[in-house]
Design an enzyme around this catalytic site. Structure first.
Site, PDB file in Angstrom:
ATOM      1  N   HIS A 284      47.366 -28.538  12.272  1.00  0.00           N
ATOM      2  CA  HIS A 284      45.997 -28.225  11.923  1.00  0.00           C
ATOM      3  C   HIS A 284      45.335 -27.490  12.900  1.00  0.00           C
ATOM      4  CE1 HIS A 284      41.728 -29.156  10.978  1.00  0.00           C
ATOM      5  NE2 HIS A 284      42.172 -29.201   9.839  1.00  0.00           N
ATOM      6  N   GLU A 337      46.468 -31.615   3.528  1.00  0.00           N
ATOM      7  CA  GLU A 337      46.828 -31.145   2.249  1.00  0.00           C
ATOM      8  C   GLU A 337      48.180 -31.927   1.871  1.00  0.00           C
ATOM      9  OE1 GLU A 337      45.654 -29.331   4.759  1.00  0.00           O
ATOM     10  OE2 GLU A 337      44.179 -28.016   3.859  1.00  0.00           O
TER      11      GLU A 337
END
Length: 399
Positions: A284, A337
């Protein structure tokens, strides 16, 4: 000697504005080194675990969590806004047909899928039908009202566009269902069970807002021009449609499908890491710890149980071990996700609706940012460094 005052005051910043503070906000923050993010003064994860979507929507819109009476009133108010104007409903078949046709040339599992593409046009139509005025010309209450109208309509638009693209009739919204349950109902035509509705609700709450990401910042830039709420949200959807922003939930599931069985995890992952490929669902831009959204959604998925969930957990374990071995010193963990796609799959959502479902949550965060930005009359207007051929050059005569 002339002085370029604009050039004299320029401030050099990192590519992509990484780490640059551009304004103040009361909406929330992401503290990446701590693995923590919040809406207003509350932990976003705790809100997802303990509250309903409408309560958190109220928090973002009005700055406070509602009590039971306020919450019920707000839920009823927003539920009544779900139905679309007749002129918008009449236009949706054509919008869906164009969006579906444009989506067939690419991967339908990506963020450029038909419903999200069609929503850009549908939101513009909604704004025109509802007579949205520039935020510059109206007060805070009117701005907020327009955001409630738009946010309440987004699930109706998305599900109608999806169903029309599948050759099915849209399902009219029900006011007696919660935001999340009604979304699943309009998508499938069947009332969801409580576990599915709550799982999707927790996912939606966890993704309402997340700092100044590309789509949120886009919405604020447009709001700074004084444009209407629909224009701001259309711009945000456009930013979200890019594969670097909103397309990963389905791609993370594609990774699970490609691996297939537990014995293939290690060789499959090593081959791709050594080739320099990105493992979708891991890493991320902000978090240097485990993504708190991933942690929560893992728990949601494990409540469903089953071989698919067990396989995903094992993939996560082995991938993190391999990344730690091959990329030492880098903190690479699952992001939102990875388990978001799994939760949506468990709740029966088709993959082409993963990113649109994300948009059904994020529209509330975009809206809060639009209202906040509209309080500031200063337009966002940065500058660029020119690196082309030196100017001026004489314009050549026609020969």
């Amino acid at each position: 000697m002339s002085i370029n005052r604009a050039a004299a005051t320029r401030i050099e910043v990192p590519r992509g504005l990484a780490g640059v503070v551009v304004t103040d906000t009361r909406i929330g923050d992401v503290r990446g080194t701590e693995g923590f993010y919040h809406y207003r003064q509350y932990s976003a994860v705790e809100l997802a675990q303990t509250r309903g979507f409408e309560d958190v929507w109220h928090l973002l819109a009005y700055g406070e969590l509602p009590d039971a009476e306020q919450g019920a009133a707000f839920a009823a108010e927003t539920a009544a806004l779900r139905r679309l104007p007749d002129e918008v409903r009449a236009a949706l078949p054509a919008v869906a047909a164009m969006a579906t046709a444009s989506g067939t040339s690419g991967a339908l599992s990506g963020s450029s899928s038909g419903p999200l593409s069609g929503m850009r046009t549908a939101l513009s139509l909604l704004g025109a039908a509802k007579g949205f005025r520039p935020v510059y010309d109206i007060d805070t209450d009117a701005r907020r009202r327009d955001t409630l109208v738009a946010s309440a309509a987004v699930p109706t638009l998305l599900t109608a566009l999806y169903r029309l693209g599948q050759g099915l009739d849209p399902v009219e919204p029900r006011e007696d269902l919660s935001y999340a349950a009604n979304y699943l109902y309009m998508l499938t035509g069947s009332e969801p069970d409580k576990q599915q509705a709550r799982a999707i609700e927790q996912y939606l709450i966890s993704t309402i807002d997340h700092g100044f990401n590309a789509s949120t910042f886009t919405a604020r830039v447009i709001a700074s021009t004084g444009a209407d709420v629909a224009a701001c949200l259309v711009g945000a959807v456009g930013a979200l449609s890019g594969p670097l922003h909103g397309g990963a939930p389905s791609r993370a599931l594609d990774t699970l499908d490609a691996i297939g069985t537990p014995d293939r995890i290690d060789p499959w992952i090593r081959e791709r890491v050594l080739a320099g490929d990105r493992i979708m669902g891991f890493g991320h831009a902000i978090y240097r710890t485990e993504d708190p959204r991933s942690r929560m959604l893992r728990e949601v998925a494990q409540q469903f149980g089953g071989p698919r969930v067990e396989f995903a957990v094992e993939v996560e374990r082995q991938v993190e071990a391999i990344l730690a071995e091959l990329k030492p010193g880098r903190e690479l963990h699952t992001n939102v996700e990875f388990y978001a796609g799994l939760v949506m799959e468990l709740c029966g959502l088709p993959r082409e609706m993963f990113t649109p479902t994300f948009a059904a949550a994020r529209v509330v965060g975009w809206s809060a940012n639009v209202v906040e930005q509209a309080e500031d009359s200063k337009i966002i207007r940065p500058v660029a460094r020119y690196v082309g051929v030196g100017a001026p050059v004489a314009v050549p005569l026609m020969s």
